[in-house]
Design a protein around this motif. Structure first.
Motif, PDB file in Angstrom:
ATOM      1  N   TYR A  32       0.833  -1.199   0.000  1.00 54.61           N
ATOM      2  CA  TYR A  32       0.000   0.000   0.000  1.00 54.61           C
ATOM      3  C   TYR A  32       0.869   1.251   0.000  1.00 54.61           C
ATOM      4  O   TYR A  32       2.067   1.192   0.268  1.00 54.61           O
ATOM      5  CB  TYR A  32      -0.927   0.010   1.227  1.00 54.61           C
ATOM      6  CG  TYR A  32      -0.182  -0.078   2.534  1.00 54.61           C
ATOM      7  CD1 TYR A  32       0.215   1.072   3.208  1.00 54.61           C
ATOM      8  CD2 TYR A  32       0.145  -1.311   3.093  1.00 54.61           C
ATOM      9  CE1 TYR A  32       0.923   0.991   4.396  1.00 54.61           C
ATOM     10  CE2 TYR A  32       0.844  -1.402   4.273  1.00 54.61           C
ATOM     11  CZ  TYR A  32       1.229  -0.247   4.932  1.00 54.61           C
ATOM     12  OH  TYR A  32       1.932  -0.333   6.104  1.00 54.61           O
ATOM     13  N   ASN A  34      -0.047   5.921  -0.030  1.00 51.89           N
ATOM     14  CA  ASN A  34      -0.990   6.914   0.493  1.00 51.89           C
ATOM     15  C   ASN A  34      -2.358   6.858  -0.164  1.00 51.89           C
ATOM     16  O   ASN A  34      -3.267   7.554   0.253  1.00 51.89           O
ATOM     17  CB  ASN A  34      -0.417   8.325   0.349  1.00 51.89           C
ATOM     18  CG  ASN A  34       0.319   8.753   1.596  1.00 51.89           C
ATOM     19  OD1 ASN A  34       0.203   8.122   2.638  1.00 51.89           O
ATOM     20  ND2 ASN A  34       1.073   9.821   1.502  1.00 51.89           N
ATOM     21  N   SER A  35      -2.505   6.078  -1.197  1.00 50.87           N
ATOM     22  CA  SER A  35      -3.808   5.952  -1.843  1.00 50.87           C
ATOM     23  C   SER A  35      -4.645   4.917  -1.085  1.00 50.87           C
ATOM     24  O   SER A  35      -4.183   4.274  -0.152  1.00 50.87           O
ATOM     25  CB  SER A  35      -3.647   5.535  -3.307  1.00 50.87           C
ATOM     26  OG  SER A  35      -3.163   4.213  -3.382  1.00 50.87           O
ATOM     27  N   ARG A  36      -5.860   4.732  -1.521  1.00 53.78           N
ATOM     28  CA  ARG A  36      -6.718   3.716  -0.895  1.00 53.78           C
ATOM     29  C   ARG A  36      -6.492   2.339  -1.491  1.00 53.78           C
ATOM     30  O   ARG A  36      -6.995   1.346  -0.990  1.00 53.78           O
ATOM     31  CB  ARG A  36      -8.185   4.099  -1.071  1.00 53.78           C
ATOM     32  CG  ARG A  36      -8.573   5.306  -0.290  1.00 53.78           C
ATOM     33  CD  ARG A  36     -10.028   5.621  -0.490  1.00 53.78           C
ATOM     34  NE  ARG A  36     -10.393   6.727   0.363  1.00 53.78           N
ATOM     35  CZ  ARG A  36     -11.548   6.836   0.949  1.00 53.78           C
ATOM     36  NH1 ARG A  36     -12.472   5.924   0.753  1.00 53.78           N
ATOM     37  NH2 ARG A  36     -11.818   7.864   1.705  1.00 53.78           N
ATOM     38  N   TYR A  37      -5.750   2.273  -2.569  1.00 56.41           N
ATOM     39  CA  TYR A  37      -5.514   1.008  -3.266  1.00 56.41           C
ATOM     40  C   TYR A  37      -4.504   0.163  -2.490  1.00 56.41           C
ATOM     41  O   TYR A  37      -3.507   0.668  -1.995  1.00 56.41           O
ATOM     42  CB  TYR A  37      -4.997   1.282  -4.679  1.00 56.41           C
ATOM     43  CG  TYR A  37      -4.775   0.036  -5.487  1.00 56.41           C
ATOM     44  CD1 TYR A  37      -5.840  -0.712  -5.963  1.00 56.41           C
ATOM     45  CD2 TYR A  37      -3.494  -0.412  -5.760  1.00 56.41           C
ATOM     46  CE1 TYR A  37      -5.637  -1.869  -6.696  1.00 56.41           C
ATOM     47  CE2 TYR A  37      -3.275  -1.561  -6.494  1.00 56.41           C
ATOM     48  CZ  TYR A  37      -4.355  -2.281  -6.956  1.00 56.41           C
ATOM     49  OH  TYR A  37      -4.142  -3.433  -7.675  1.00 56.41           O
ATOM     50  N   GLN A  38      -4.771  -1.123  -2.393  1.00 57.91           N
ATOM     51  CA  GLN A  38      -3.857  -2.042  -1.732  1.00 57.91           C
ATOM     52  C   GLN A  38      -3.804  -3.343  -2.508  1.00 57.91           C
ATOM     53  O   GLN A  38      -4.842  -3.893  -2.891  1.00 57.91           O
ATOM     54  CB  GLN A  38      -4.311  -2.316  -0.300  1.00 57.91           C
ATOM     55  CG  GLN A  38      -3.342  -3.176   0.472  1.00 57.91           C
ATOM     56  CD  GLN A  38      -3.711  -3.294   1.944  1.00 57.91           C
ATOM     57  OE1 GLN A  38      -4.708  -2.760   2.397  1.00 57.91           O
ATOM     58  NE2 GLN A  38      -2.898  -4.007   2.685  1.00 57.91           N
TER      59      GLN A  38
END
Length: 71
Positions: A32, A34-38
């Motif tokens: 991950y 700083n975005s919401r994508y993981q």
């Protein structure tokens, strides 16, 4: 897509073992930003020299392995 064993074996020809992370717990820190994508990577490569980066890119291209860079 599972990372082909052949790719891991070839990575070991130009990288030290401490530069290749495949353990889920070790790879989690790289899943991950700083975005919401993981997305959990199947391997993390910590290249130390320019030629290692070149070899990694060529290896991924040859075997059609997706590559995400960080840093």
């Amino acid at each position: 897509m599972a990372l082909p064993l052949e790719v891991l074996e070839k990575l070991r020809t130009f990288l030290s073992s401490h530069c290749i992370l495949t353990d889920t717990a070790e790879c989690h820190a790289y899943s991950y930003d700083n975005s919401r994508y993981q997305a959990l990577p199947e391997a993390v490569v910590l290249a130390e020299q320019h030629h290692q980066v070149e070899s990694l890119i060529q290896l991924c291209f040859t075997h059609q392995v997706p590559l995400t860079v960080r840093g």
